[in-house]
Design a protein around this motif. Sequence first.
Motif, short mmCIF file in Angstrom:
data_model
loop_
_atom_site.label_atom_id
_atom_site.label_comp_id
_atom_site.label_asym_id
_atom_site.label_seq_id
_atom_site.Cartn_x
_atom_site.Cartn_y
_atom_site.Cartn_z
N THR A 88 -45.40 -80.13 -82.51
CA THR A 88 -46.27 -81.26 -82.83
C THR A 88 -46.33 -82.20 -81.63
O THR A 88 -45.50 -82.11 -80.71
N PRO A 89 -47.29 -83.15 -81.63
CA PRO A 89 -47.30 -84.14 -80.55
C PRO A 89 -46.01 -84.95 -80.48
O PRO A 89 -45.63 -85.41 -79.39
N GLU A 90 -45.32 -85.09 -81.59
CA GLU A 90 -44.10 -85.89 -81.63
C GLU A 90 -42.89 -85.17 -81.02
O GLU A 90 -41.98 -85.82 -80.49
N ASN A 91 -42.88 -83.83 -81.08
CA ASN A 91 -41.67 -83.13 -80.62
C ASN A 91 -41.87 -82.24 -79.39
O ASN A 91 -40.90 -81.74 -78.84
N VAL A 92 -43.10 -82.03 -78.95
CA VAL A 92 -43.37 -81.01 -77.95
C VAL A 92 -42.69 -81.30 -76.61
O VAL A 92 -42.10 -80.41 -75.99
N LEU A 93 -42.71 -82.54 -76.15
CA LEU A 93 -42.09 -82.85 -74.86
C LEU A 93 -40.58 -82.67 -74.90
O LEU A 93 -39.98 -82.12 -73.97
N GLU A 94 -39.96 -83.10 -75.99
CA GLU A 94 -38.51 -82.99 -76.12
C GLU A 94 -38.06 -81.53 -76.11
O GLU A 94 -37.03 -81.18 -75.52
N VAL A 95 -38.84 -80.67 -76.76
CA VAL A 95 -38.46 -79.25 -76.83
C VAL A 95 -38.76 -78.56 -75.50
O VAL A 95 -37.91 -77.85 -74.95
N VAL A 96 -39.94 -78.75 -74.96
CA VAL A 96 -40.36 -78.02 -73.75
C VAL A 96 -39.49 -78.37 -72.55
O VAL A 96 -39.19 -77.49 -71.72
N GLU A 97 -39.05 -79.61 -72.42
CA GLU A 97 -38.33 -80.03 -71.22
C GLU A 97 -37.01 -79.29 -71.02
O GLU A 97 -36.45 -79.29 -69.92
N ARG A 98 -36.50 -78.62 -72.05
CA ARG A 98 -35.21 -77.94 -71.96
C ARG A 98 -35.30 -76.54 -71.34
O ARG A 98 -34.28 -75.90 -71.12
N TYR A 99 -36.52 -76.09 -71.02
CA TYR A 99 -36.71 -74.69 -70.62
C TYR A 99 -37.43 -74.59 -69.28
O TYR A 99 -38.10 -75.53 -68.84
N ASP A 100 -37.31 -73.41 -68.66
CA ASP A 100 -37.95 -73.17 -67.37
C ASP A 100 -39.39 -72.67 -67.53
O ASP A 100 -40.27 -73.05 -66.78
N VAL A 101 -39.58 -71.80 -68.50
CA VAL A 101 -40.88 -71.15 -68.73
C VAL A 101 -41.18 -71.22 -70.22
O VAL A 101 -40.28 -71.07 -71.05
N VAL A 102 -42.45 -71.43 -70.55
CA VAL A 102 -42.89 -71.46 -71.94
C VAL A 102 -43.86 -70.32 -72.19
O VAL A 102 -44.87 -70.18 -71.48
N ALA A 103 -43.56 -69.48 -73.17
CA ALA A 103 -44.46 -68.42 -73.61
C ALA A 103 -45.16 -68.91 -74.87
O ALA A 103 -44.53 -69.09 -75.92
N GLY A 104 -46.45 -69.15 -74.77
CA GLY A 104 -47.22 -69.66 -75.90
C GLY A 104 -47.75 -68.53 -76.76
O GLY A 104 -48.63 -67.79 -76.32
N CYS A 105 -47.22 -68.43 -77.97
CA CYS A 105 -47.63 -67.37 -78.91
C CYS A 105 -48.08 -67.96 -80.25
O CYS A 105 -47.83 -67.36 -81.30
N PRO A 106 -48.73 -69.11 -80.27
CA PRO A 106 -49.13 -69.71 -81.54
C PRO A 106 -50.42 -69.11 -82.06
O PRO A 106 -51.05 -68.28 -81.38
#
Length: 243
Positions: free
Chosen positions: A92-110
């Motif tokens: 969600t807009p509320e949690n996306v930055l907090e979650v994404v910042e912990r990783y090097d690469v994001v695989a978007g499978c939504p």
Amino acid sequence: MIFGEEGQRRLSKAKVLVVGAGGLGSPVIAYLAAAGVGKIGIVDGDTVEVSNLQRQIIHAGNLGENKAESAAEFVKKLNPDVEVDVYPFSITPENVLEVVERYDVVAGCPDSFRSRFLLNDACMILKKTFVHAAVYAWEGEVATFTGKPCYRCYIPKSPEESGRAILGATAGAFGCLQAAEVIKIITGSGEPLIGRLIRGNLAEMEFFTINIPERDDCPVCSGRLKGIFDENYVDDCTIRRLE
């Protein structure tokens, strides 16, 4: 190109976030775990249903379970050396930055354009690599975004969502391509699809590559977007607020 021991060391130290543990996420999670990625974060708020199993193959025997938790069970059985972070909720807009910042690469499978825009925008703000994939019926596409151009250069706003059924093998094929992109980025092996998108139609077995031009007026990869704001992810997901 074979990446050898150094590539394997890079994989073991890498942190990859997979958003969506469905048709695309299933092969992505399976092959990243099998490759030995050190940490995999899995985001999904849905539960496993019978209708999912023709394409979401990692969830066999886990009907009714949360998909992120079910996927984590699969990873632990396949490769117990992989650390798994479970996020049993939707992005969600509320949690996306907090979650994404912990990783090097994001695989978007939504399964929605809204989530793809959220991931793209968060990755551009945080300077993370975003590996995109999408499937519909027999067709699919894969691309990698590391800055300019970004996903919004390719699709500035959300088109109407497609209601077409997805063939399980289509999700499997393009999920494998998406996993390969992530592995190439981590290991420095091969040539990722940066600024390019590969699209294929498995019914005809036709594939072609599109070069994605930078948009001078893109509010996201230009750096003008300073945060994630709810109003940018409603209706057609047009950027309405920059800061």
